[in-house]
Design an enzyme around this catalytic site. Structure first.
Site, PDB file in Angstrom:
ATOM      1  N   HIS A  82     -11.182  -3.072   2.805  1.00 13.89           N
ATOM      2  CA  HIS A  82     -11.334  -2.613   4.220  1.00 13.89           C
ATOM      3  C   HIS A  82     -12.047  -1.417   4.442  1.00 13.89           C
ATOM      4  O   HIS A  82     -12.272  -0.810   5.645  1.00 13.89           O
ATOM      5  CB  HIS A  82     -10.012  -2.716   4.666  1.00 13.89           C
ATOM      6  CG  HIS A  82      -9.141  -1.171   4.091  1.00 13.89           C
ATOM      7  ND1 HIS A  82      -8.823  -1.473   2.782  1.00 13.89           N
ATOM      8  CD2 HIS A  82      -8.887   0.089   4.622  1.00 13.89           C
ATOM      9  CE1 HIS A  82      -8.459  -0.190   2.344  1.00 13.89           C
ATOM     10  NE2 HIS A  82      -8.439   0.711   3.428  1.00 13.89           N
ATOM     11  N   ASP A  83     -12.499  -0.664   3.478  1.00 14.04           N
ATOM     12  CA  ASP A  83     -13.378   0.610   3.701  1.00 14.04           C
ATOM     13  C   ASP A  83     -14.782   0.177   3.603  1.00 14.04           C
ATOM     14  O   ASP A  83     -15.557   1.193   3.748  1.00 14.04           O
ATOM     15  CB  ASP A  83     -12.981   1.668   2.892  1.00 14.04           C
ATOM     16  CG  ASP A  83     -11.474   2.092   3.060  1.00 14.04           C
ATOM     17  OD1 ASP A  83     -10.930   2.077   4.008  1.00 14.04           O
ATOM     18  OD2 ASP A  83     -10.945   2.648   2.049  1.00 14.04           O
TER      19      ASP A  83
ATOM     20  N   GLU B  23      -6.244   4.302  -6.108  1.00 10.13           N
ATOM     21  CA  GLU B  23      -7.681   4.285  -5.348  1.00 10.13           C
ATOM     22  C   GLU B  23      -8.122   5.709  -5.731  1.00 10.13           C
ATOM     23  O   GLU B  23      -7.618   6.735  -5.302  1.00 10.13           O
ATOM     24  CB  GLU B  23      -7.438   4.257  -3.830  1.00 10.13           C
ATOM     25  CG  GLU B  23      -8.856   4.429  -3.044  1.00 10.13           C
ATOM     26  CD  GLU B  23      -8.769   4.855  -2.041  1.00 10.13           C
ATOM     27  OE1 GLU B  23      -9.868   4.354  -1.017  1.00 10.13           O
ATOM     28  OE2 GLU B  23      -7.770   5.390  -1.418  1.00 10.13           O
TER      29      GLU B  23
ATOM     30  N   ASP C 269       0.884  -1.267   0.026  1.00  9.15           N
ATOM     31  CA  ASP C 269       0.001  -0.077   0.002  1.00  9.15           C
ATOM     32  C   ASP C 269       0.828   1.443  -0.084  1.00  9.15           C
ATOM     33  O   ASP C 269       1.660   1.306   0.824  1.00  9.15           O
ATOM     34  CB  ASP C 269      -0.884  -0.009   1.166  1.00  9.15           C
ATOM     35  CG  ASP C 269      -2.247   0.603   0.880  1.00  9.15           C
ATOM     36  OD1 ASP C 269      -2.594   1.673   0.231  1.00  9.15           O
ATOM     37  OD2 ASP C 269      -3.207  -0.171   1.285  1.00  9.15           O
TER      38      ASP C 269
ATOM     39  N   ASP D 184      -2.885   4.496  -2.297  1.00 12.83           N
ATOM     40  CA  ASP D 184      -3.994   5.143  -1.739  1.00 12.83           C
ATOM     41  C   ASP D 184      -4.266   6.619  -2.202  1.00 12.83           C
ATOM     42  O   ASP D 184      -3.440   7.703  -2.169  1.00 12.83           O
ATOM     43  CB  ASP D 184      -3.463   5.266  -0.260  1.00 12.83           C
ATOM     44  CG  ASP D 184      -4.444   5.668   0.881  1.00 12.83           C
ATOM     45  OD1 ASP D 184      -5.444   4.736   1.208  1.00 12.83           O
ATOM     46  OD2 ASP D 184      -4.559   6.799   1.309  1.00 12.83           O
TER      47      ASP D 184
HETATM   48  C1  GLC Z   1      -8.161   5.391   1.884  1.00 14.10           C
HETATM   49  C2  GLC Z   1      -7.944   4.106   2.488  1.00 14.10           C
HETATM   50  C3  GLC Z   1      -8.622   4.506   3.766  1.00 14.10           C
HETATM   51  C4  GLC Z   1      -8.186   5.355   4.602  1.00 14.10           C
HETATM   52  C5  GLC Z   1      -7.841   6.632   3.732  1.00 14.10           C
HETATM   53  C6  GLC Z   1      -6.777   7.526   4.247  1.00 14.10           C
HETATM   54  O1  GLC Z   1      -9.516   5.475   1.485  1.00 14.10           O
HETATM   55  O2  GLC Z   1      -8.411   2.911   1.908  1.00 14.10           O
HETATM   56  O3  GLC Z   1      -8.518   3.216   4.697  1.00 14.10           O
HETATM   57  O4  GLC Z   1      -8.560   6.032   5.658  1.00 14.10           O
HETATM   58  O5  GLC Z   1      -7.346   6.616   2.407  1.00 14.10           O
HETATM   59  O6  GLC Z   1      -5.433   7.108   4.225  1.00 14.10           O
END
Ligand code: GLC
Ligand code: CA
Length: 532
Positions: free
Chosen positions: A314-315, A241, A97, A198
């Site tokens: 995980h979100d 992401e 990540d 991320d």
């Molecule tokens: C992304 C991650 C999430 C995190 C956010 C800030 O959306 O998947 O879990 O809280 O970024 O890093």
């Protein structure tokens, strides 16, 4: 950019909740090492590991205080290397990540940066003077409150799009970009195969906008530079992401000629069942829209870009609870898998999804750990608009913790996740453990295995053209075609039967079926992959 991504099948591990080997209640790298044969047995060939770097844990590791280390609670760098070797020797690649929109406020760069206005690290972050004695603009942070935090010592505000313990890096500063590229090379030189990036479209800010966010003017430039300095020389895979993109914007980021990212996630279907996308505000799922959105992205990312197929991470709460039917847990979980993973793109499977898990039950606020959930609860409570019961129902519906409880390995206490006290509640339901599903030929686990092996062997299911033929009255049919062979994907998205659609060929070969029969009636949540 190599094309190995087209063959990738990815399994996401959230290390904190995978497997604990030393009894401290926190999953660890040795726990992952112990499960490598299981991971291999699923038929995946790539792992995305959520952050395992040192972190104060304000956002479960998405607040990194040292980009080059391993968090002591997860193990050592040697453990990490052993895990990486163990993966490579099994033909599994590793994506780490990459969290570079922000660091932890405990990262050495920020510790320095906040010391004085002329500290050499000051410009590693985004500092602004107060405007009329207030925040520089109206931007709101993703976890609530202003996106600006005032720092007494130097009399300026710093920007944080997430929690105030996650200050945003200043990518306009060339030194920051060089540090990041060096760090990326450090992991790639060690043998890591790529990164999940991320909130990557936030790295360039657009300060002309009234609401916080990215897709700023220098996004493409920054990504291309990182690609040239680190990713391309290592043929690394990246998946961004990227929330809120259109297919055209996603194409710009991923088309091969531009050399930026390999792929981006699209999450548009995951906004359904939520009023204006607000995860704590439920509305009934629009099933037709679910399929239409997926089809829109399949059609939008043709040619030199390759989609990502995802419904859990995980979100997100568990897909079965959001889109499936708890009265038909096996049928609806397998139908959703057949519907999504029959499409063109890289499947991403989140730990526990292969068991068809549903959301655990949270009985009170103190069972939650997620900063987003806790902040949202407090904000909504302060509004005075909701009873305690209503607040808890909202959190239960949208909390990220729904997907973060420990992996249920067996029927022993805490599901075999830990011999100690788990960091978050463990829910183990009969029939929903690896141990039980291994033994059951008709389990979700074994369905995922056949699905993935069928995907690998059928040419049409790999890069074949997608065509939506039907999407009405809770029934959808699409085809995937390559070199004269066509696979029909037929899904019933309801708890009732219907006649088999006429466009489905009668004498087709069944490649995958979540029922025993393939007849003139489509059964509740039946899913079929048929070869014409
Ligand atoms: C992304 C991650 C999430 C995190 C956010 C800030 O959306 O998947 O879990 O809280 O970024 O890093
Ligand atoms: Ca542990």
């Amino acid at each position: 950019m190599e094309n190995w991504h087209k063959e990738a099948i990815v399994y996401q591990i959230y290390p904190k909740s995978y497997s604990d080997t030393n009894g401290d209640g926190i999953g660890d790298i040795r726990g992952i090492i112990n499960k490598l044969d299981y991971i291999k047995s699923l038929g995946v060939n790539t792992v995305w590991l959520s952050p395992c770097y040192p972190s104060p844990g304000d956002d479960n590791g998405y607040d990194i205080s040292d980009y080059r280390g391993i968090a002591p609670e997860y193990g050592t760098l040697d453990d990490f290397k052993e895990m990486l070797d163990g993966m490579h020797s099994r033909g599994i690649r590793l994506l780490m990540d990459l969290v570079v929109n922000h660091t932890s406020d405990e990262h050495e760069w920020f510790v320095q940066s906040r010391k004085s206005r002329d500290n050499p690290y000051r410009d590693y972050y985004i500092w602004r003077d107060p405007v009329d004695g207030r925040e520089p603009n109206e931007w709101v942070a993703a976890f609530g409150g202003s996106a600006w935090e005032y720092d007494e010592l130097t009399g300026q505000y710093y920007l944080h799009l997430f929690s105030k313990k996650q200050p945003d890096l200043n990518w306009d500063n060339p030194k920051v970009r060089q540090e990041i590229a060096d760090m990326v090379n450090y992991w790639l030189d060690m043998g890591v195969d790529g990164f999940r990036c991320d909130v990557i479209n936030n790295i360039s800010k657009d300060f002309t906008r009234p609401y916080a966010g990215g897709n700023g003017p220098r996004l493409h430039e920054f990504l291309h530079e990182l690609h040239e300095r680190a990713l391309a020389p290592h043929k690394a895979l990246t998946v961004g992401e990227t929330w809120g993109l259109t297919p055209a914007q996603a194409l710009e980021l991923t088309s091969e000629a531009r050399g930026e990212l390999t792929m981006t996630f699209q999450f548009e279907h995951l906004l359904l069942g939520r009023v204006n996308g607000d995860k704590f505000d439920p509305e009934p799922l629009d099933k037709k829209a679910f399929v239409d959105i997926l089809a829109k992205w399949e059609n939008g990312l043709k040619d030199d870009s390759y989609p990502v197929l995802v419904m859990e991470n995980h979100d997100q709460p568990r897909a079965l609870s959001r889109f499936g039917d708890l009265k038909y847990p096996y049928e609806s979980a397998t139908m959703l898998a057949a519907l999504l993973f029959g499409m063109r793109g890289v499947p991403f499977i989140y730990q526990g999804q292969e068991l068809g898990l549903h959301d655990p039950t949270f009985n009170s606020l103190d069972e939650y750990r997620d900063i987003e959930t806790i902040n949202a609860y407090n904000e909504l409570k302060a509004s005075g608009r909701f009873s305690e019961q209503e607040l808890l129902a909202k959190m239960q519906y949208g909390s990220r913790d729904c997907g973060r409880t420990p992996m249920p390995w067996d029927t022993s206490e805490n599901g075999g996740f830990t011999s100690g006290t788990p960091w978050i509640k463990t829910q183990v339901d009969t029939g929903f453990t690896v141990e039980e599903q291994e033994k059951d030929e008709n389990s979700v686990l074994n369905f995922y295995r056949s699905l993935l092996s069928t995907r690998k062997t059928e040419e049409a299911l790999r890069d074949g053209e997608f065509k939506l033929l039907l999407n009405e009255n809770d029934t959808s049919v699409y085809t995937r075609s390559a070199d004269g062979s066509t696979v029909y994907v037929v899904c019933r998205f309801a708890d009732s039967e219907c006649p088999m659609p006429e466009i489905v060929p009668e004498n087709a070969t069944v490649l995958l079926n979540n029922y025993d029969s393939f007849e003139k009636t489509l059964l509740p949540y039946q899913a079929l992959w048929l070869k014409a």
